[in-house]
Design an enzyme around this catalytic site. Structure first.
Site, PDB file in Angstrom:
ATOM      1  N   GLY A   1       0.853  -1.188   0.000  1.00 18.48           N
ATOM      2  CA  GLY A   1       0.000   0.000   0.000  1.00 18.48           C
ATOM      3  C   GLY A   1       0.888   1.237   0.000  1.00 18.48           C
ATOM      4  O   GLY A   1       2.096   1.161  -0.304  1.00 18.48           O
TER       5      GLY A   1
ATOM      6  N   GLU B   1     -13.495  17.358   6.776  1.00 18.75           N
ATOM      7  CA  GLU B   1     -14.048  16.103   7.297  1.00 18.75           C
ATOM      8  C   GLU B   1     -14.295  16.290   8.779  1.00 18.75           C
ATOM      9  O   GLU B   1     -13.865  17.287   9.365  1.00 18.75           O
ATOM     10  CB  GLU B   1     -13.082  14.935   7.026  1.00 18.75           C
ATOM     11  CG  GLU B   1     -13.124  14.479   5.571  1.00 18.75           C
ATOM     12  CD  GLU B   1     -12.172  13.343   5.257  1.00 18.75           C
ATOM     13  OE1 GLU B   1     -11.310  13.025   6.096  1.00 18.75           O
ATOM     14  OE2 GLU B   1     -12.275  12.782   4.155  1.00 18.75           O
TER      15      GLU B   1
ATOM     16  N   HIS C   1     -15.952   3.039  11.171  1.00 12.31           N
ATOM     17  CA  HIS C   1     -16.370   4.176  10.339  1.00 12.31           C
ATOM     18  C   HIS C   1     -17.889   4.281  10.431  1.00 12.31           C
ATOM     19  O   HIS C   1     -18.586   3.268  10.353  1.00 12.31           O
ATOM     20  CB  HIS C   1     -15.940   3.957   8.886  1.00 12.31           C
ATOM     21  CG  HIS C   1     -15.994   5.202   8.063  1.00 12.31           C
ATOM     22  ND1 HIS C   1     -17.181   5.760   7.650  1.00 12.31           N
ATOM     23  CD2 HIS C   1     -15.010   6.014   7.593  1.00 12.31           C
ATOM     24  CE1 HIS C   1     -16.914   6.865   6.958  1.00 12.31           C
ATOM     25  NE2 HIS C   1     -15.608   7.034   6.912  1.00 12.31           N
TER      26      HIS C   1
ATOM     27  N   ARG D   1     -15.438  10.802  14.840  1.00  8.12           N
ATOM     28  CA  ARG D   1     -15.935   9.586  14.201  1.00  8.12           C
ATOM     29  C   ARG D   1     -16.574   8.600  15.192  1.00  8.12           C
ATOM     30  O   ARG D   1     -17.600   7.993  14.908  1.00  8.12           O
ATOM     31  CB  ARG D   1     -14.739   8.932  13.518  1.00  8.12           C
ATOM     32  CG  ARG D   1     -15.095   7.935  12.512  1.00  8.12           C
ATOM     33  CD  ARG D   1     -13.862   7.557  11.746  1.00  8.12           C
ATOM     34  NE  ARG D   1     -13.691   8.393  10.579  1.00  8.12           N
ATOM     35  CZ  ARG D   1     -12.774   8.170   9.642  1.00  8.12           C
ATOM     36  NH1 ARG D   1     -11.962   7.157   9.760  1.00  8.12           N
ATOM     37  NH2 ARG D   1     -12.687   8.941   8.599  1.00  8.12           N
TER      38      ARG D   1
ATOM     39  N   HIS E   1     -13.054  -0.162  10.372  1.00  8.73           N
ATOM     40  CA  HIS E   1     -12.405   0.629   9.325  1.00  8.73           C
ATOM     41  C   HIS E   1     -10.891   0.742   9.499  1.00  8.73           C
ATOM     42  O   HIS E   1     -10.145   0.578   8.549  1.00  8.73           O
ATOM     43  CB  HIS E   1     -13.028   2.027   9.327  1.00  8.73           C
ATOM     44  CG  HIS E   1     -12.512   2.941   8.275  1.00  8.73           C
ATOM     45  ND1 HIS E   1     -12.598   2.642   6.931  1.00  8.73           N
ATOM     46  CD2 HIS E   1     -11.899   4.164   8.351  1.00  8.73           C
ATOM     47  CE1 HIS E   1     -12.067   3.639   6.222  1.00  8.73           C
ATOM     48  NE2 HIS E   1     -11.628   4.560   7.064  1.00  8.73           N
TER      49      HIS E   1
ATOM     50  N   ARG F   1      -8.607   7.995  15.730  1.00 15.16           N
ATOM     51  CA  ARG F   1      -7.871   8.677  14.670  1.00 15.16           C
ATOM     52  C   ARG F   1      -8.707   9.782  14.009  1.00 15.16           C
ATOM     53  O   ARG F   1      -9.873   9.577  13.667  1.00 15.16           O
ATOM     54  CB  ARG F   1      -7.459   7.661  13.600  1.00 15.16           C
ATOM     55  CG  ARG F   1      -6.706   8.263  12.432  1.00 15.16           C
ATOM     56  CD  ARG F   1      -6.350   7.178  11.449  1.00 15.16           C
ATOM     57  NE  ARG F   1      -7.533   6.553  10.912  1.00 15.16           N
ATOM     58  CZ  ARG F   1      -8.118   6.920   9.774  1.00 15.16           C
ATOM     59  NH1 ARG F   1      -7.632   7.909   9.064  1.00 15.16           N
ATOM     60  NH2 ARG F   1      -9.197   6.298   9.357  1.00 15.16           N
TER      61      ARG F   1
HETATM   62  C1  SIN Z   1     -13.286   8.529   4.557  1.00 16.10           C
HETATM   63  O1  SIN Z   1     -13.171   8.880   3.392  1.00 16.10           O
HETATM   64  O2  SIN Z   1     -14.273   8.739   5.241  1.00 16.10           O
HETATM   65  C2  SIN Z   1     -12.165   7.794   5.180  1.00 16.10           C
HETATM   66  C3  SIN Z   1     -11.095   8.706   5.523  1.00 16.10           C
HETATM   67  C4  SIN Z   1     -10.253   8.115   6.614  1.00 16.10           C
HETATM   68  O3  SIN Z   1     -10.535   7.016   7.067  1.00 16.10           O
HETATM   69  O4  SIN Z   1      -9.335   8.801   7.040  1.00 16.10           O
END
Ligand code: SIN
Length: 508
Positions: free
Chosen positions: A10, A110, A226, A272, A333, A368
């Protein structure tokens, strides 16, 4: 003899490999499937960095520390936020085609970010763009890339990592490679859980390899769920990026009502863990397996431009995201914890580094912050190029260690990956308690005692999943508090005595 053996392909594996090769090192990279089959490829949202005019590393640092719920190591977070912008510029120089707006890099928001600081590519195909670009860069270096090669064991000599034993996934041939520096870049372990956004390769291999070699692990109990994975009969748990909420998407319950604003002042853009638990509670209250994500109020052309991957994927299942509500539910996630490293990526085992999701650098703490993970890779990969010789640096955050022993046994309970995933989801998922965790650990140990020596890739993966599940569950059982992504109904609040990492080490 190689200078670097890199395990995984990755962003962590490829980025590290090209840095080392471009510095003149002899590098071999092994990866258990095709190069592009990794978690990175599925990352949608993007990569966070304080490059905007209104932003600063100090603001990015504050947000990261808040999301980390008291367990992010300020020393590691400072490194991340201060060195991040320069690393992102280098990624741009390598050719990653980040989206632009009026000639400038486009930045989105975000959850739990106080500024627009998320770079993205192809709208919602950031991971795929990074993976493709880096694979192309590596192809033009001297890196010896070996796909379909599973690392089965770290070879130790006098306590130092000096090589990796491998299994050819296609022929079953066993082999070994030797090198001065071994870098674990194996990603996460979402396959521990019944519902996950991760691909099937995410089986915790690096944590298992490092643990068996004697490295310490921590923070596995903070596995991140997530909030919004697609929940549609017959469809996989496809990620619906947090950026959808960042651009104005809202969550609705079965009565069509928004519910997040009563749980947190930032509503859908709360951290989150809070959104994931809010959704889970709503699902229980309404006896439903999903809530709705609604973007119908946003201009359709903007939605399609910004989220083409999500729109295409949902369309395969008959959903037009500009007109239909999107059924979503939380899914495993990101492995927030992992192999403990210092600020140069060194683990406790001389010669062994860990970088990316497999590592626990201290950045993410108990939860995170979205889009910090890709950035962490860039920063730590660069740092490990200049790592001093061992011993690794002492912890910069309070850490206590516990020695764990999972003795081999002679049980007879046949192991089945789906049963493990169901057990982990039910007993070690979004909400946990002592009894459920203890029951899960007993079952995991019973499976462990009956494990035969692995001989195929799938059997190694099963053994790795089982080991990581035991470590995660043991840690979750010990941490008698709720904090960040670790939520216990029997210990519903954070406790001062747990403002520390619980490092786990194997009995040697
Ligand atoms: C997302 O696109 O929601 C994931 C981003 C992340 O996990 O940092």
């Amino acid at each position: 003899m190689h200078d670097y053996i890199i395990v995984g392909s990755g962003i962590a594996g490829l980025y590290t490999a090209q840095l080392a090769a471009r510095a003149g090192a002899r590098v071999i990279l092994v990866t258990k499937e095709a190069v592009e089959e990794c978690n990175t490829r599925y990352a949608q949202g993007g990569i966070a960095a304080a490059i905007g005019a209104e932003d600063s590393p100090a603001k990015h640092m504050d947000d990261t520390l808040v999301a980390g719920a008291g367990l992010s190591d300020p020393a590691a977070v400072a490194v991340l936020c201060e060195e991040g912008p320069a690393r992102v510029r280098e990624l741009i120089e390598l050719g990653v085609p980040f989206d632009t707006h009026e000639g400038e890099i486009a930045l989105t928001r975000e959850a739990a970010h106080s500024a627009r600081r998320i770079l993205h590519a192809g709208g919602d195909a950031t991971g795929a763009a990074i993976e493709t670009t880096l694979a192309g860069v590596v192809e033009h270096t001297t890196v010896d890339v070996r796909p379909w090669t599973l690392a089965t064991e770290i070879i130790l000599e006098d306590g130092r990592a000096v090589g990796v034993r491998t299994l050819d996934a296609r022929t079953g041939e066993r082999s070994a490679v030797h090198g001065r520096k071994i870098v674990l870049a194996t990603g996460g372990a979402g396959q521990l859980f019944q519902a996950t956004t991760n691909p099937t390769v995410a089986t915790g291999d690096g944590v298992a390899l490092a643990w068996r070699a004697g490295a310490a692990v921590a923070n596995l109990e903070f596995f991140q769920f997530h909030p919004t994975a697609l929940r549609l009969a017959g469809a996989p748990g496809f990620l619906i990026s947090e950026a959808v909420r960042g651009e104005g998407g809202v969550l609705r319950n079965q009565d069509g009502e928004r519910f997040m604003q009563v749980l947190h002042p930032d509503a859908e853009l709360a951290p989150r863990d809070i959104v994931a638990r809010g959704i889970a509670a709503e699902m229980v209250a309404r006896d439903s397996d999903h809530v709705w994500l609604d973007v119908r109020h946003l201009p359709a052309e903007d939605v399609l431009l910004r989220f083409p991957t999500i729109a295409r994927f949902c369309a395969q299942y008959g959903l037009n995201i500009t007109k239909d509500l999107i059924p979503v539910a939380p899914a495993a996630h990101y492995m927030t914890g992992g192999v403990i490293t210092d600020l140069h990526g060194r683990t406790a085992v001389p010669g062994l580094f860990a970088v990316g999701e497999v590592a626990m650098t201290g950045v993410h703490g108990a939860n995170r912050l979205a889009s910090n993970s890709l950035l962490e890779v860039l920063v730590w990969a660069k740092r490990l190029m200049h790592a001093p010789e061992w011993p690794m640096a002492p912890a910069t955050f309070p850490t206590t260690f516990e020695v764990l022993e999972f003795a081999a046994g002679s049980g007879s309970q046949p192991f089945n990956r789906r049963s493990l995933q169901r057990l982990m989801w039910r007993n070690v998922g979004i909400m946990r308690d002592r009894d459920g965790l203890q029951q899960a650990l007993n079952q995991l140990l019973a499976w462990h005692h009956a494990q035969p020596e692995p001989s195929s890739v799938a059997a190694y993966e099963d053994a790795n999943l089982l080991l990581v599940a035991m470590l995660l569950t043991a840690a979750a059982l010990q941490r008698e508090e709720s904090r960040g992504a670790h939520a216990r109904t029997d210990w519903p609040h954070p406790r001062a005595e747990w403002e520390r990492y619980l490092g786990l080490v194997k009995q040697l």
